[in-house]
Design an enzyme around this catalytic site. Structure first.
Site, short mmCIF file in Angstrom:
data_model
loop_
_atom_site.label_atom_id
_atom_site.label_comp_id
_atom_site.label_asym_id
_atom_site.label_seq_id
_atom_site.Cartn_x
_atom_site.Cartn_y
_atom_site.Cartn_z
N HIS A 47 0.88 -1.18 0.00
CA HIS A 47 0.00 0.00 0.00
C HIS A 47 0.92 1.23 0.00
O HIS A 47 1.38 1.68 1.04
CB HIS A 47 -0.87 -0.06 1.24
N CYS B 135 -2.74 12.90 2.06
CA CYS B 135 -1.90 12.22 3.04
C CYS B 135 -2.16 12.87 4.38
O CYS B 135 -1.89 14.06 4.55
CB CYS B 135 -0.44 12.33 2.66
MG MG Z 1 -3.69 5.01 2.12
#
Ligand code: MG
Length: 312
Positions: A211, A244
């Site tokens: 990921h 993020c």
């Molecule tokens: Mg992620």
């Protein structure tokens, strides 16, 4: 199967935009739009779509409609729709809507486990063990995420031995898949190489999913390195949806599915996703959240079009 380059010939893409993408959005997307988005991803050929999260309603309000969304998404034949389950209560909710696959979470650093799971790593591994045994009873497929497997926003670089020891304990619990998350988006191919060298002696490539976040532009380079190690399961989000959470506003988060698909197409690695239809899904969700998406391939309009020169 491997090519002469040692790379797999086929990759599974786990589309995480409906869960990991939308949970990082400021705005609340209407349930009908979520359902439509997931159906469009299925229509684009996504075989594995992480559909939602059965987390406590006040923790992730963006996904508070999980119990309404999951039952009405169109379950394409042969496709899978895992849901994130943090607690036994979450598991009960997942079972109530007949989910067949679940994802659990642990972390590789104490500070991150404390901040995100409100647990020590050891306690979170106990939670995972309990959830896996309940899930087994219900014959569910189980993936476990190891957050901050490369770099922790509080503790910095995580040494591969640390992740190895956590994964060793996880493997005793017996999940179907372990997903290594570069939560901060800071790993480079060297770190990927070191971690995979440490982990592939524990279990073969089919146990591991990657990921990656593209926060610092290294996600596709990390995919290349993983492919060279025989890894063939990758997470990504349509359009690169989802910022993020540990970087400044506007920083990129999840690796974009379009960017991954374009790379894999170029390498001749099959994955089952139709790029144009995927971009339709991204365009749709971009309108629903009211802002543009960062995927480079999406912004470029997909594959290069041949420009016709007409002579008169
Ligand atoms: Mg992620």
């Amino acid at each position: 199967m491997m090519t002469s380059t040692g790379r797999p010939t086929k990759v599974s893409i786990v589309e995480v935009a409906p869960r990991d993408g939308l949970q990082n959005e400021q705005s609340q997307v209407p349930s009908v739009a979520k359902v439509r988005f997931i159906d469009m991803l299925s229509a684009a050929g996504c075989q594995m779509v992480e559909a939602t999260s059965f987390v406590k309603l006040d923790i992730v309000p963006q996904l508070a409609d999980a119990d309404e969304v999951f039952p009405v998404i169109r379950k394409a034949p042969g496709a899978h729709y895992p849901v994130l389950v943090p607690t036994l209560r979450g598991l009960e909710r997942a079972l109530a809507v007949d989910a067949k696959e679940i994802a659990l979470v642990t972390a590789a650093s104490e500070s991150f486990a404390n901040a995100n799971l409100h647990r020590t790593v050891a306690d979170s591994l106990v939670d995972v063990r309990n959830l896996v045994s309940e899930a087994r009873r219900a014959r569910l497929w189980v993936r476990v995420y190891v957050s901050v497997a490369f770099v922790c926003p509080f503790e910095g670089r995580i040494i591969p031995d640390r992740v190895r020891s956590i994964c060793e304990q996880l493997l005793q619990v017996g999940p179907d898949e372990i997903c290594l998350a570069d939560t901060v988006g800071a790993a480079t191919p060297r770190e990927v190489e070191l971690l995979l060298d440490a982990l592939l002696s524990l279990a073969p490539p089919e146990m591991w999913a990657m990921h990656f976040h593209d926060t610092r532009g290294t996600a596709l380079a990390n995919v290349m390195t993983s492919l060279a190690h025989g890894i063939h399961i990758f997470d990504s989000a349509a359009g690169g949806l989802g910022g993020c959470p540990f970087a400044g506003p506007g920083a990129l988060g999840n690796l974009a599915t379009e960017d991954l698909v374009y790379l894999l197409d170029g390498l001749g690695i099959s994955h089952g996703i139709d790029l144009e239809r995927l971009m339709d899904a991204s365009r749709f969700i971009s309108r629903a959240i009211g802002h543009p998406l960062p995927s480079r391939v999406f912004r470029a309009g997909g594959k290069p079009k041949t420009i016709r020169v007409t002579t008169r």
